[in-house]
Design a protein around this motif. Structure first.
Motif, PDB file in Angstrom:
ATOM      1  N   HIS A 265      51.866 -58.292 -23.955  1.00 56.25           N
ATOM      2  CA  HIS A 265      52.294 -57.580 -22.823  1.00 56.25           C
ATOM      3  C   HIS A 265      51.566 -57.091 -21.749  1.00 56.25           C
ATOM      4  CE1 HIS A 265      55.546 -56.457 -20.057  1.00 56.25           C
ATOM      5  NE2 HIS A 265      55.065 -55.115 -20.063  1.00 56.25           N
ATOM      6  N   SER A 389      62.776 -57.155 -21.868  1.00 50.25           N
ATOM      7  CA  SER A 389      61.443 -57.390 -21.664  1.00 50.25           C
ATOM      8  C   SER A 389      61.013 -58.632 -22.526  1.00 50.25           C
ATOM      9  CB  SER A 389      60.666 -56.201 -21.912  1.00 50.25           C
ATOM     10  OG  SER A 389      60.759 -55.801 -23.405  1.00 50.25           O
ATOM     11  N   GLU A 390      61.524 -58.911 -23.407  1.00 49.98           N
ATOM     12  CA  GLU A 390      60.987 -60.204 -24.270  1.00 49.98           C
ATOM     13  C   GLU A 390      61.572 -61.578 -23.618  1.00 49.98           C
ATOM     14  OE1 GLU A 390      59.248 -59.946 -26.914  1.00 49.98           O
ATOM     15  OE2 GLU A 390      59.483 -57.549 -26.483  1.00 49.98           O
ATOM     16  N   ARG A 393      58.579 -62.761 -21.493  1.00 46.76           N
ATOM     17  CA  ARG A 393      57.130 -62.142 -21.623  1.00 46.76           C
ATOM     18  C   ARG A 393      56.199 -63.236 -21.591  1.00 46.76           C
ATOM     19  NH1 ARG A 393      55.824 -58.106 -26.419  1.00 46.76           N
ATOM     20  NH2 ARG A 393      56.944 -56.697 -25.020  1.00 46.76           N
ATOM     21  N   ASN A 394      56.500 -64.478 -22.221  1.00 53.60           N
ATOM     22  CA  ASN A 394      55.350 -65.447 -22.274  1.00 53.60           C
ATOM     23  C   ASN A 394      54.936 -65.793 -20.863  1.00 53.60           C
ATOM     24  OD1 ASN A 394      53.713 -67.443 -23.472  1.00 53.60           O
ATOM     25  ND2 ASN A 394      55.323 -69.100 -23.172  1.00 53.60           N
ATOM     26  N   THR A 396      55.496 -64.166 -17.951  1.00 54.15           N
ATOM     27  CA  THR A 396      54.834 -62.984 -17.131  1.00 54.15           C
ATOM     28  C   THR A 396      53.684 -62.954 -17.546  1.00 54.15           C
ATOM     29  OG1 THR A 396      56.093 -61.514 -18.480  1.00 54.15           O
ATOM     30  CG2 THR A 396      57.063 -62.148 -16.496  1.00 54.15           C
ATOM     31  N   SER A 397      53.150 -62.771 -18.840  1.00 49.98           N
ATOM     32  CA  SER A 397      51.913 -62.584 -19.361  1.00 49.98           C
ATOM     33  C   SER A 397      50.891 -63.818 -18.896  1.00 49.98           C
ATOM     34  CB  SER A 397      52.109 -62.497 -21.071  1.00 49.98           C
ATOM     35  OG  SER A 397      52.819 -61.333 -21.485  1.00 49.98           O
TER      36      SER A 397
END
Length: 467
Positions: A265, A389-390, A393-394, A396-397
């Motif tokens: 994250h 948040s999950e 996540r991929n 946004t990261s």
């Protein structure tokens, strides 16, 4: 004397307004603590009930506009609302048509609701039905169920004009069918359809109606199965009501990679689409319009963010806010998919210019008004929400990693500054062509062997000097 009596009455009123809290016997307190875990697990695992909007959302400044029906009240919560009384007359006409086309009498349809009233009543929170007798609730569900099915069928087949329902009433009624407090148990619709000669046609009409409310660009298109992205898991379950069916169709199947996502994250540092564009990140529509179909590809110094196409009109605010309210219901265990999508989109939209970029990319279709209005709408919907948040996540990261890679940002900025128009590109190509021709000419003059004519000229010059 009068003053003393007034003071005495005030003291009595004050005492009556104070709630006296008495402690429980220790044994009863310990028993309640011991049983709490079991009761809580039963509460959370039960099928979500039709209920009022959670208290945390009831203080919304536009609560009535977004959460209460404006044309038609469905179910017990808003049944007596004055502004919905006109629709009661249309309900009876729609119900009569449904009964006529079902191929069975009103008694048969009424009895199937009556035989299942205990189960249907349990679909509602106790507070929603406490002022209704079983017979009153049977009649309400019978009329509302028949009229809702006929409305949806007639709507999808352009037959509502025969009921003399005005266009504005149709538009508001369509919106009202997706309000959390205005729902019928899906079981009511299912029971009534099971007795109809048009069962399959009605079922298709419901799914077409829901699909239409996901994307309104093609208002009366027939229902088509959306091609699903790779790596998806499809779970088929009976919906609780039309709002849940809308949510299921809108989110699409869950990506299997989301459950095992171990991306590190990274705290988001970009504030809007304009900053992403300056870093060489471009927008493109996703292959489907399901909210989970968001992805990011990094290519050399450029990146592409794929977002599902969305149409923004007057119904979008109530629709998303009621989906969010449904996800916040305490008895509904879910992944906050709609809430997370709104938060993600809100993180990209700050100003009208961000909306303009979404429009230019074909991701957003503005049927509401100005781009500023759209930006304000998403900022309003996204206020005080807590996403999962999950969920992204991929994405946004990877976005953040690309955004913080300086050389990619510099290259993107160079291209933006020098190749932002066709004329600068043509000028650049012209300079390259000139440099290329000059280089060829220089190389040729240095590397080419002497010409025979040059030798003859040198000989003649030499002879003339001798003479």
């Amino acid at each position: 004397m009068a003053q003393k009596e007034e003071m005495a009455s005030m003291n009595v009123a004050l005492k009556q307004s104070i709630t006296i809290h008495e402690e429980l016997p220790k044994e009863e307190l310990f028993k309640n603590i011991k049983e709490a875990e079991g009761k809580l697990s039963m509460f959370q695992c039960s099928k979500p009930k039709i209920q009022r909007v959670p208290y945390m959302l009831r203080e919304h400044k536009s609560f009535e506009k977004y959460y209460e029906p404006r044309a038609v009240a469905i179910g017990p919560i808003h049944h007596d609302k004055p502004r919905c009384q006109l629709a009661e007359k249309f309900k009876l006409a729609l119900a009569a048509k449904f009964i006529e086309q079902s191929g069975c009498g009103a008694e048969v349809l009424h009895k199937i609701i009556e035989d299942n009233i205990k189960t249907l009543k349990e679909c509602y929170d106790e507070e929603a039905t406490r002022f209704y007798t079983d017979e009153a609730l049977i009649q309400l569900l019978f009329v509302d169920g028949c009229s809702t099915l006929q409305f949806i069928y007639s709507f999808m087949n352009n037959e509502l004009a025969s009921f003399k329902i005005k266009r504005d009433q149709v538009a508001f009624a369509e919106q009202d069918l997706f309000l959390l407090e205005n729902q019928l148990p899906y079981e009511v619709l299912k029971l009534l359809m099971s007795q109809s000669a048009k069962k399959e046609v009605l079922n298709d009409a419901i799914h077409d109606f829901v699909t239409r409310n996901i994307s309104k660009r093609n208002k009366h298109s027939k229902h088509k199965k959306t091609p699903q992205p790779e790596g998806t898991v499809i779970h088929v379950e009976e919906p609780t009501h039309l709002l849940q069916l809308l949510r299921t169709e809108m989110l699409g199947p869950e990506k299997s990679e989301a459950k095992k996502n171990k991306s590190k994250h990274l705290r988001q540092s970009f504030r809007n689409i304009q900053e992403l564009k300056a870093a060489g990140i471009h927008l493109k529509p996703s292959k489907t319009n399901t909210l989970r179909d968001i992805s990011f590809d990094s290519r050399c110094f450029a990146g592409i963010l794929h977002l599902p196409p969305i149409s923004v009109d007057d119904s979008l605010g109530p629709k998303f806010l009621n989906l969010i309210a449904y996800e916040l219901c305490p008895d509904f265990q879910n992944d906050f998919g709609v809430t997370s999508y709104i938060c993600f989109l809100d993180s990209l939209i700050d100003h009208a210019e961000d909306v303009q970029h979404l429009r230019s990319a074909g991701v957003l279709h503005n049927l509401l008004g100005s781009d500023e209005e759209v930006a304000q709408l998403f900022n309003e919907i996204g206020t005080d929400l807590v996403p999962n948040s999950e969920t992204y996540r991929n994405v946004t990261s990877r976005l953040e990693k690309h955004y913080k890679t300086k050389w990619k940002t510099w290259m993107a900025q160079f291209c933006h500054d020098h190749f932002s128009s066709p004329w600068t590109i043509i000028a650049f190509l012209g300079v390259l062509a000139a440099l290329g021709l000059s280089g060829i000419q220089t190389w040729y003059s240095i590397s080419s062997p002497p010409c025979a004519c040059d030798a003859v000229c040198k000989y003649l010059k030499k002879q003339l000097k001798i003479e």
